[in-house]
Design a protein around this motif. Structure first.
Motif, PDB file in Angstrom:
ATOM      1  N   GLY A   1       0.836  -1.395  -0.012  1.00  0.00           N
ATOM      2  CA  GLY A   1       0.062   0.113  -0.147  1.00  0.00           C
ATOM      3  C   GLY A   1       0.717   1.302  -0.024  1.00  0.00           C
ATOM      4  N   GLN A   2       1.768   1.111   0.919  1.00  0.00           N
ATOM      5  CA  GLN A   2       2.887   2.473   1.000  1.00  0.00           C
ATOM      6  C   GLN A   2       3.422   2.748  -0.577  1.00  0.00           C
ATOM      7  OE1 GLN A   2       3.442   4.568   3.928  1.00  0.00           O
ATOM      8  NE2 GLN A   2       3.525   5.569   1.908  1.00  0.00           N
ATOM      9  N   LEU A   3       3.995   1.615  -1.005  1.00  0.00           N
ATOM     10  CA  LEU A   3       4.567   1.817  -2.677  1.00  0.00           C
ATOM     11  C   LEU A   3       3.802   2.121  -3.571  1.00  0.00           C
ATOM     12  CD1 LEU A   3       6.757  -1.520  -2.306  1.00  0.00           C
ATOM     13  CD2 LEU A   3       7.538   0.627  -2.505  1.00  0.00           C
ATOM     14  N   GLY A   4       2.257   1.796  -3.588  1.00  0.00           N
ATOM     15  CA  GLY A   4       1.238   2.309  -4.244  1.00  0.00           C
ATOM     16  C   GLY A   4       0.954   3.562  -4.221  1.00  0.00           C
ATOM     17  N   GLU A   5       0.889   4.248  -2.836  1.00  0.00           N
ATOM     18  CA  GLU A   5       0.524   5.706  -2.602  1.00  0.00           C
ATOM     19  C   GLU A   5       1.763   6.296  -2.780  1.00  0.00           C
ATOM     20  OE1 GLU A   5      -0.437   5.698   1.430  1.00  0.00           O
ATOM     21  OE2 GLU A   5      -2.163   4.393   1.194  1.00  0.00           O
ATOM     22  N   SER A   6       2.980   5.767  -2.825  1.00  0.00           N
ATOM     23  CA  SER A   6       4.358   6.504  -3.459  1.00  0.00           C
ATOM     24  C   SER A   6       4.435   6.623  -4.598  1.00  0.00           C
ATOM     25  CB  SER A   6       5.470   6.152  -2.635  1.00  0.00           C
ATOM     26  OG  SER A   6       5.401   5.807  -1.419  1.00  0.00           O
ATOM     27  N   GLY A   7       3.460   6.206  -5.619  1.00  0.00           N
ATOM     28  CA  GLY A   7       3.624   6.243  -7.122  1.00  0.00           C
ATOM     29  C   GLY A   7       4.353   5.367  -7.524  1.00  0.00           C
TER      30      GLY A   7
END
Length: 290
Positions: A190-196
């Motif tokens: 999720g963090q990677l996704g939110e970080s683009g």
């Protein structure tokens, strides 16, 4: 033996306190826990000390539920002050949980730096404990620390801590620890996704699926279902719509007949997402499903 009779008496008092809580008599339950502490707080018998620690721990939870936040944290602190250096395995568990719960409560109150410090303390003390039931709060503390870092706008630091959960406990056979690893991986995705970084997020979701896709534990099946749903969303973000639909179909195929509420919710999410994408592709007949 005298010590056995005393332990049985304290157990009876503890159970009576719990019954009061079950009957909605919260003040009475707290008073009963206080009485256990007053009467037996200085006892040397390990089994009795364990019940006193559990009473104080439960009191902290009740005070928090009553929004008496400062008193709740003080109750957790008292568990630690009394028994923090006790070597008895049965006492390490309530002490570890009290330290962990204090961190959780501090985080909820927005005192993020103090929460992280509390989590660091739990992990430093219990991260390598030989007892699985004590290692569990340590793993949870590490995961929560990563969540706090994420909420504080420190995504790279959060990802590093999620990775530490995986490196520390990724091969642990304990079901509750496997669940914490799965949560850490899912949250990292999720963090990677939110970080683009959707491609990197998908790789992490694939890791969750590969590790736990066939695991019978309900909590782990829920993490796999969530990973598949989010994988589909990231594939859609990359305009890989057919692959996205495949991911959501996988959720339905794996868990469509499951009765667990968390899994039913993820199946519903998958069907909804699939329906939207198929409608966008002009394949409305394949629709949302039921």
């Amino acid at each position: 033996a005298k010590s056995d009779l005393l332990w049985i008496a304290v157990i009876a008092k503890f159970n009576a306190a719990v019954v009061l809580g079950d009957q909605g008599q919260t003040d009475g339950e707290i008073a009963a826990y206080d009485a256990i502490l007053a009467q037996h707080g200085n006892d040397h018998d390990p089994a009795v000390r364990e019940q006193v620690a559990k009473a104080m721990f439960n009191k902290g939870g009740l005070l928090w539920a009553m929004e008496r936040f400062t008193e709740a944290i003080e109750s957790y602190d008292e568990v630690v002050a009394r028994y923090g250096n006790d070597i008895e395995p049965a006492l390490r568990t309530p002490v570890a949980r009290a330290r962990y719960n204090k961190g959780v409560r501090l985080g909820i109150l927005g005192r993020h730096d103090e929460a992280i410090a509390a989590y660091d303390d739990v992990f430093a003390r219990y991260g390598n404990d030989p007892e699985p039931v004590v290692r569990i709060p340590a793993a949870m503390a590490l995961g929560n620390k990563a969540d706090q870092l994420s909420e504080s706008g420190l995504p790279e630091e959060a990802i590093e801590v999620y990775d530490e959960v995986v490196s520390r406990y990724g091969n642990d056979p304990e079901p509750a620890l496997r669940t914490e690893v799965a949560k850490a991986l899912f949250n990292k995705g999720g963090q990677l996704g939110e970080s683009g970084l959707p491609e990197e997020a998908i790789e992490v979701y694939d890791d969750v699926i590969a590790r736990y896709g066939n695991d019978p534990e309900p909590a782990l099946r829920a993490q796999v279902a969530k990973a598949l749903v989010n994988k589909g969303s990231r594939l859609g973000q990359l305009e890989l719509y057919e692959e996205a639909v495949d991911a959501w179909n996988d959720v339905v195929a794996r868990y469509g007949n499951d009765t667990e509420p968390d899994l039913r919710a993820q199946v519903a999410n998958a069907l909804f997402n699939r329906g939207i994408v198929l409608e966008q592709l002009g394949r409305t007949a394949q629709g949302f499903g039921v």
